[in-house]
Design a protein around this motif. Structure first.
Motif, PDB file in Angstrom:
ATOM      1  N   HIS A  43      15.777-119.700  14.258  1.00  8.78           N
ATOM      2  CA  HIS A  43      16.377-119.729  12.920  1.00  8.78           C
ATOM      3  C   HIS A  43      15.336-119.650  11.806  1.00  8.78           C
ATOM      4  O   HIS A  43      15.511-118.906  10.843  1.00  8.78           O
ATOM      5  CB  HIS A  43      17.281-120.953  12.765  1.00  8.78           C
ATOM      6  CG  HIS A  43      18.669-120.709  13.285  1.00  8.78           C
ATOM      7  ND1 HIS A  43      18.910-120.328  14.575  1.00  8.78           N
ATOM      8  CD2 HIS A  43      19.878-120.761  12.675  1.00  8.78           C
ATOM      9  CE1 HIS A  43      20.217-120.155  14.738  1.00  8.78           C
ATOM     10  NE2 HIS A  43      20.825-120.420  13.597  1.00  8.78           N
ATOM     11  N   VAL A  48      16.535-113.526  17.572  1.00 10.88           N
ATOM     12  CA  VAL A  48      17.828-114.157  17.296  1.00 10.88           C
ATOM     13  C   VAL A  48      18.576-114.385  18.618  1.00 10.88           C
ATOM     14  O   VAL A  48      18.822-113.437  19.377  1.00 10.88           O
ATOM     15  CB  VAL A  48      18.652-113.273  16.343  1.00 10.88           C
ATOM     16  CG1 VAL A  48      20.021-113.879  16.104  1.00 10.88           C
ATOM     17  CG2 VAL A  48      17.905-113.071  15.034  1.00 10.88           C
ATOM     18  N   CYS A  49      18.933-115.630  18.873  1.00 12.19           N
ATOM     19  CA  CYS A  49      19.514-116.051  20.152  1.00 12.19           C
ATOM     20  C   CYS A  49      20.561-115.080  20.719  1.00 12.19           C
ATOM     21  O   CYS A  49      20.471-114.691  21.879  1.00 12.19           O
ATOM     22  CB  CYS A  49      20.101-117.452  20.022  1.00 12.19           C
ATOM     23  SG  CYS A  49      21.186-117.713  18.586  1.00 12.19           S
ATOM     24  N   HIS A  50      21.530-114.702  19.895  1.00 12.93           N
ATOM     25  CA  HIS A  50      22.652-113.914  20.435  1.00 12.93           C
ATOM     26  C   HIS A  50      22.284-112.453  20.694  1.00 12.93           C
ATOM     27  O   HIS A  50      23.071-111.698  21.254  1.00 12.93           O
ATOM     28  CB  HIS A  50      23.861-114.007  19.507  1.00 12.93           C
ATOM     29  CG  HIS A  50      24.235-115.413  19.186  1.00 12.93           C
ATOM     30  ND1 HIS A  50      24.445-116.358  20.165  1.00 12.93           N
ATOM     31  CD2 HIS A  50      24.403-116.056  18.010  1.00 12.93           C
ATOM     32  CE1 HIS A  50      24.727-117.518  19.592  1.00 12.93           C
ATOM     33  NE2 HIS A  50      24.706-117.364  18.297  1.00 12.93           N
ATOM     34  N   ASP A  85      25.973-123.329  18.285  1.00 13.05           N
ATOM     35  CA  ASP A  85      25.918-122.266  17.291  1.00 13.05           C
ATOM     36  C   ASP A  85      27.259-121.555  17.272  1.00 13.05           C
ATOM     37  O   ASP A  85      27.746-121.129  18.323  1.00 13.05           O
ATOM     38  CB  ASP A  85      24.803-121.270  17.651  1.00 13.05           C
ATOM     39  CG  ASP A  85      24.542-120.315  16.506  1.00 13.05           C
ATOM     40  OD1 ASP A  85      23.554-120.527  15.792  1.00 13.05           O
ATOM     41  OD2 ASP A  85      25.347-119.389  16.311  1.00 13.05           O
ATOM     42  N   HIS A 101      28.268-118.692  16.464  1.00 14.50           N
ATOM     43  CA  HIS A 101      28.385-117.280  16.872  1.00 14.50           C
ATOM     44  C   HIS A 101      28.125-117.031  18.359  1.00 14.50           C
ATOM     45  O   HIS A 101      27.911-115.886  18.782  1.00 14.50           O
ATOM     46  CB  HIS A 101      27.524-116.394  15.981  1.00 14.50           C
ATOM     47  CG  HIS A 101      28.032-116.400  14.574  1.00 14.50           C
ATOM     48  ND1 HIS A 101      27.467-117.160  13.586  1.00 14.50           N
ATOM     49  CD2 HIS A 101      29.112-115.800  14.026  1.00 14.50           C
ATOM     50  CE1 HIS A 101      28.169-117.014  12.474  1.00 14.50           C
ATOM     51  NE2 HIS A 101      29.170-116.197  12.714  1.00 14.50           N
ATOM     52  N   SER A 131      20.190-109.831  11.797  1.00 14.50           N
ATOM     53  CA  SER A 131      21.096-110.878  12.288  1.00 14.50           C
ATOM     54  C   SER A 131      21.701-110.559  13.650  1.00 14.50           C
ATOM     55  O   SER A 131      21.566-109.445  14.165  1.00 14.50           O
ATOM     56  CB  SER A 131      22.236-111.171  11.304  1.00 14.50           C
ATOM     57  OG  SER A 131      23.325-110.306  11.517  1.00 14.50           O
ATOM     58  N   CYS A 132      22.404-111.549  14.185  1.00 12.24           N
ATOM     59  CA  CYS A 132      23.057-111.388  15.487  1.00 12.24           C
ATOM     60  C   CYS A 132      24.235-110.434  15.408  1.00 12.24           C
ATOM     61  O   CYS A 132      24.734-109.970  16.417  1.00 12.24           O
ATOM     62  CB  CYS A 132      23.488-112.744  16.036  1.00 12.24           C
ATOM     63  SG  CYS A 132      24.565-113.679  14.949  1.00 12.24           S
ATOM     64  N   CYS A 166      16.377-115.450  12.271  1.00  8.18           N
ATOM     65  CA  CYS A 166      17.645-115.505  11.531  1.00  8.18           C
ATOM     66  C   CYS A 166      17.381-115.374  10.035  1.00  8.18           C
ATOM     67  O   CYS A 166      18.139-114.766   9.303  1.00  8.18           O
ATOM     68  CB  CYS A 166      18.366-116.814  11.794  1.00  8.18           C
ATOM     69  SG  CYS A 166      18.928-116.991  13.483  1.00  8.18           S
ATOM     70  N   CYS A 179      19.719-114.905   6.730  1.00  3.69           N
ATOM     71  CA  CYS A 179      21.142-114.931   7.113  1.00  3.69           C
ATOM     72  C   CYS A 179      21.764-116.269   6.783  1.00  3.69           C
ATOM     73  O   CYS A 179      22.899-116.346   6.348  1.00  3.69           O
ATOM     74  CB  CYS A 179      21.312-114.612   8.593  1.00  3.69           C
ATOM     75  SG  CYS A 179      22.990-114.889   9.188  1.00  3.69           S
ATOM     76  N   LEU A 180      21.021-117.344   7.021  1.00  4.96           N
ATOM     77  CA  LEU A 180      21.557-118.668   6.670  1.00  4.96           C
ATOM     78  C   LEU A 180      20.806-119.293   5.505  1.00  4.96           C
ATOM     79  O   LEU A 180      20.862-120.495   5.293  1.00  4.96           O
ATOM     80  CB  LEU A 180      21.591-119.601   7.890  1.00  4.96           C
ATOM     81  CG  LEU A 180      20.309-120.291   8.343  1.00  4.96           C
ATOM     82  CD1 LEU A 180      20.650-121.407   9.304  1.00  4.96           C
ATOM     83  CD2 LEU A 180      19.350-119.336   8.938  1.00  4.96           C
ATOM     84  N   ASN A 226      27.145-112.030   8.913  1.00  5.00           N
ATOM     85  CA  ASN A 226      28.545-112.321   9.226  1.00  5.00           C
ATOM     86  C   ASN A 226      29.226-113.355   8.339  1.00  5.00           C
ATOM     87  O   ASN A 226      30.387-113.663   8.531  1.00  5.00           O
ATOM     88  CB  ASN A 226      28.653-112.748  10.691  1.00  5.00           C
ATOM     89  CG  ASN A 226      27.642-113.831  11.036  1.00  5.00           C
ATOM     90  OD1 ASN A 226      27.336-114.687  10.203  1.00  5.00           O
ATOM     91  ND2 ASN A 226      27.112-113.797  12.245  1.00  5.00           N
ATOM     92  N   ARG A 256      25.598-119.257   0.987  1.00  8.51           N
ATOM     93  CA  ARG A 256      25.115-119.022   2.347  1.00  8.51           C
ATOM     94  C   ARG A 256      23.670-118.482   2.377  1.00  8.51           C
ATOM     95  O   ARG A 256      22.854-118.904   3.173  1.00  8.51           O
ATOM     96  CB  ARG A 256      26.056-118.032   3.057  1.00  8.51           C
ATOM     97  CG  ARG A 256      25.555-117.537   4.412  1.00  8.51           C
ATOM     98  CD  ARG A 256      25.738-118.569   5.500  1.00  8.51           C
ATOM     99  NE  ARG A 256      25.292-118.041   6.793  1.00  8.51           N
ATOM    100  CZ  ARG A 256      25.321-118.728   7.923  1.00  8.51           C
ATOM    101  NH1 ARG A 256      25.767-119.945   7.938  1.00  8.51           N
ATOM    102  NH2 ARG A 256      24.902-118.191   9.041  1.00  8.51           N
TER     103      ARG A 256
HETATM  104  S1  SF4 Z   1      24.710-115.964  12.175  1.00 11.14           S
HETATM  105 FE1  SF4 Z   1      22.705-115.729  11.269  1.00 11.14          FE
HETATM  106  S2  SF4 Z   1      21.825-117.780  11.455  1.00 11.14           S
HETATM  107 FE2  SF4 Z   1      23.524-117.703  12.887  1.00 11.14          FE
HETATM  108  S3  SF4 Z   1      22.619-117.035  14.836  1.00 11.14           S
HETATM  109 FE3  SF4 Z   1      23.326-115.209  13.763  1.00 11.14          FE
HETATM  110  S4  SF4 Z   1      21.531-114.471  12.683  1.00 11.14           S
HETATM  111 FE4  SF4 Z   1      21.149-116.593  13.226  1.00 11.14          FE
END
Ligand code: SF4
Lengths: 428, 173
Positions: A64, A100-102, A121, A123, A307-308, A368, A371-372, A390, A396
């Motif tokens: 993140h 990014v994890c996803h 998380d 998402h 982003s994811c 990330c 994005c956040l 997203n 945000r």
């Molecule tokens: S929505 Fe944004 S902050 Fe959340 S995992 Fe995806 S890229 Fe990262």
């Protein structure tokens, strides 16, 4: 009575049914990142429960805010790092290898059809693209997942979302899901699984399916899910080739998971997208969506591609197709964040990073980031961002900032003109 | 079991998201207490002041639909918890927020929109008490008293009785 894909997954993972409407599932994968996991780790340590149910099923990443931006984020990262070491977590991804994890975990082959997956998380629903049950949870659920390998859910119903027609030029999976969220509203799918079906989904590659499932939570859904098929098997082939004699066998095996024809659905919605136009969000909720044409000409300050939702190679290629040979508007700050190191490296190899840099974009490491609204491109009060992320909640991406969600094509078009733009006007 | 109830505040909007309950910039905190001062600080709503005295004393929140949508951050629940708010009442919740409340052994209570409306219509200082056994809720304002019934999912009730999901899971699995 037939079963949906989700019901089949629940049945094969059922540990307990404390009441008829609640189920406790065994988990195949517990994923962790540095924002929601450290407090879980510290609580387990406090309670003398610092153990993991199965080190091979825990996947952890610092994504993140990375590399750390201050002492606090450095501490969060350190708690994760020490914990991963203490428990010999093989799949732990730190600076240089993190993303990014996803986007990162699917790319590593950790997600398989039929799996049960949780992460702290929202998402996490992204991974439903592989025909898995993947749900976002809070820190306590994560903590129990790490410690016991189980998670409790109210048994969700399934909503069938049939997407038919042919994808118009200049329209992408992002536009499709924005449109669906507008139709369902932000809580239209609460406590449900959105099962994406139909010829359009069948034709989508994994990247598009991930974009679609990624935003299912924005309609309130527990998860999105797609039928695992040949496209899934081809994506996963490097990781599963020892388990099957050929792709056909894998596809056959995946097909067994598909929802039965006589499965029962809580609702069915059919969307013909043949006439869909590029979409955009306005205001501060992801169901506030309209045709981008209606906002054409509105000035923007920043463009964020990453982003994811839309930070994969396919997204970068799409955006680059518009940016190639152009310069971004003088007043615009363009930011590209490839979602993982592999994506970054691929984009370099294909010359895409050069296209972005030549036209005036700043290219960041995988994270990330903005994005956040925690780092790498936070907005100032009153600023407007055209973003491939997203969430457009108030604040945000920075207090007082406005986020318009859109596809990578639309974001690239906005970067070039400096105003909201229908990307079809700039398509090569 | 914990006692639930007390002075009540009202948040009159649908779809309050967890970014509004606790902004992302505080997600770098590694203690729950550090969230105390920042509860609802980014919520912009007429007649709502997160620093008001009523807010400081509150033990119960009454709101509308889809409360707690957005990010999965349990920080939103902890921010209430460290401010001694142990009951949130709404006509519906986002799944993850609701689960996080029960996982912490505190209450996310769903009432009909009609009941919610009558709570919002109460004038002056409102205090709500929750009787878990009778599944009955009493709201007292100046001269008015409202009673309504609620029903809790049996499993959620068990979580509350066990003091949260970690305790429950540790005992049962
Ligand atoms: S929505 Fe944004 S902050 Fe959340 S995992 Fe995806 S890229 Fe990262």
């Amino acid at each position: 009575m037939g079963q949906t894909i989700a019901e089949k997954i629940f049945a094969s993972h059922l540990r307990d049914m404390p009441t008829p409407g609640n189920m406790v599932l065994d988990l195949d994968v517990v994923m962790c990142h540095e924002i929601t996991t450290p407090i879980a780790i510290m609580d387990l340590m406090d309670k003398g429960m610092d153990s993991v149910f199965d080190a091979s099923k825990i996947k952890a990443v610092i994504d993140h805010v990375t590399p750390a931006k201050d002492s606090k984020t450095a501490t969060q990262a350190k708690i994760m790092r020490d914990w991963a070491k203490r428990h010999n977590l093989k799949d732990f991804f730190d600076v240089g290898r993190n993303g990014v994890c996803h986007a990162l975990f699917p790319e590593k082959g950790f997600i398989r059809p039929g799996y049960t997956i949780i992460m702290g998380d929202s998402h996490t629903c992204t991974h439903g693209a592989f025909g898995a049950f993947a749900a976002g949870v809070g820190t306590t659920d994560l903590e129990v997942g790490i410690y016991k390998g189980v998670c409790a859910f109210r048994v969700p119903k399934t909503m069938k979302i049939e997407v038919t027609g042919t994808m118009p030029n200049g329209v992408s999976a992002k536009d499709v899901i924005l449109f669906i969220i507008k139709e369902l509203t932000v809580n239209g799918a609460t406590d449900m699984i959105m099962e994406f079906r139909g010829e359009v989904i069948d034709s989508f590659n994994m990247s598009s399916r991930m974009t679609l499932c990624n935003m299912s939570v924005e309609a309130g859904a527990t998860s999105g899910i797609c039928m695992p098929d040949r496209i899934t098997a081809e994506y996963l082939w490097p990781f599963i080739k020892d388990e099957y004699k050929d792709i056909d066998e894998a596809v056959d095996n995946f097909t067994k998971l598909h929802s039965d024809d006589d499965a029962e659905y809580a609702a069915t919605h059919t969307f013909d997208i043949s006439n869909l136009e590029p979409q955009i969000t306005y205001d501060f909720k992801p169901d506030k969506v309209k045709n981008i044409k209606e906002m054409a000409g509105d000035r923007i300050d920043q463009v964020y591609i990453g982003s994811c939702t839309n930070g994969r190679i396919e997204d970068i290629r799409e955006a680059a197709s518009i940016l190639k040979g152009k310069t971004i508007a003088d007043h615009v700050r363009g930011i590209l964040t490839p979602a993982t190191p592999a994506i970054y490296s691929q984009a370099l190899e294909e010359g895409l990073i050069k296209i972005f840099m030549d036209c005036g974009f700043c290219v960041l490491n995988p994270t990330c980031g903005a994005c956040l609204g925690m780092s790498s491109g936070v907005l100032a009060e009153g600023e407007v961002c055209a973003s491939t992320t997203n969430r457009n909640f108030n604040g945000r991406m920075g207090k007082g900032g406005m986020v318009h969600l859109m596809s990578p094509l639309s974001a690239a078009a906005a970067a070039v003109t400096g105003v909201i733009t229908d990307p079809r006007d700039l398509l090569p | 079991m914990k006692e639930f109830g007390g002075p009540t505040i009202f948040i009159d909007r649908d779809d309050i998201n967890t970014d509004e309950i606790i902004p992302a910039k505080y997600l770098t905190e590694i203690s729950k207490r550090a969230l105390k001062e920042h509860l609802l600080e980014d919520l912009h709503l007429d007649n709502f002041d997160p620093l008001s005295e009523t807010m400081q004393q509150a033990k119960v929140v009454v709101t509308r639909s889809n409360f707690g949508c957005g990010s999965s951050r349990e920080h939103a629940v902890w921010a209430f918890e460290v401010n001694d708010i142990n009951v949130v009442i709404g006509s519906s919740f986002a799944r993850i927020f609701r689960q996080n409340m029960f996982n912490c052994g505190i209450l996310a209570m769903e009432l009909s929109e009609q009941d919610i409306e009558s709570l919002f219509e109460l004038q002056g200082d409102v205090s709500i008490t929750v009787n878990m056994e009778k599944e009955e809720l009493t709201a007292i304002a100046n001269k008015n008293k409202i009673r309504c019934n609620f029903s809790l999912n049996t499993f959620d009730k068990k979580l509350v009785q066990s003091g949260g999901w970690l305790n429950y899971a540790d005992k049962n699995y």
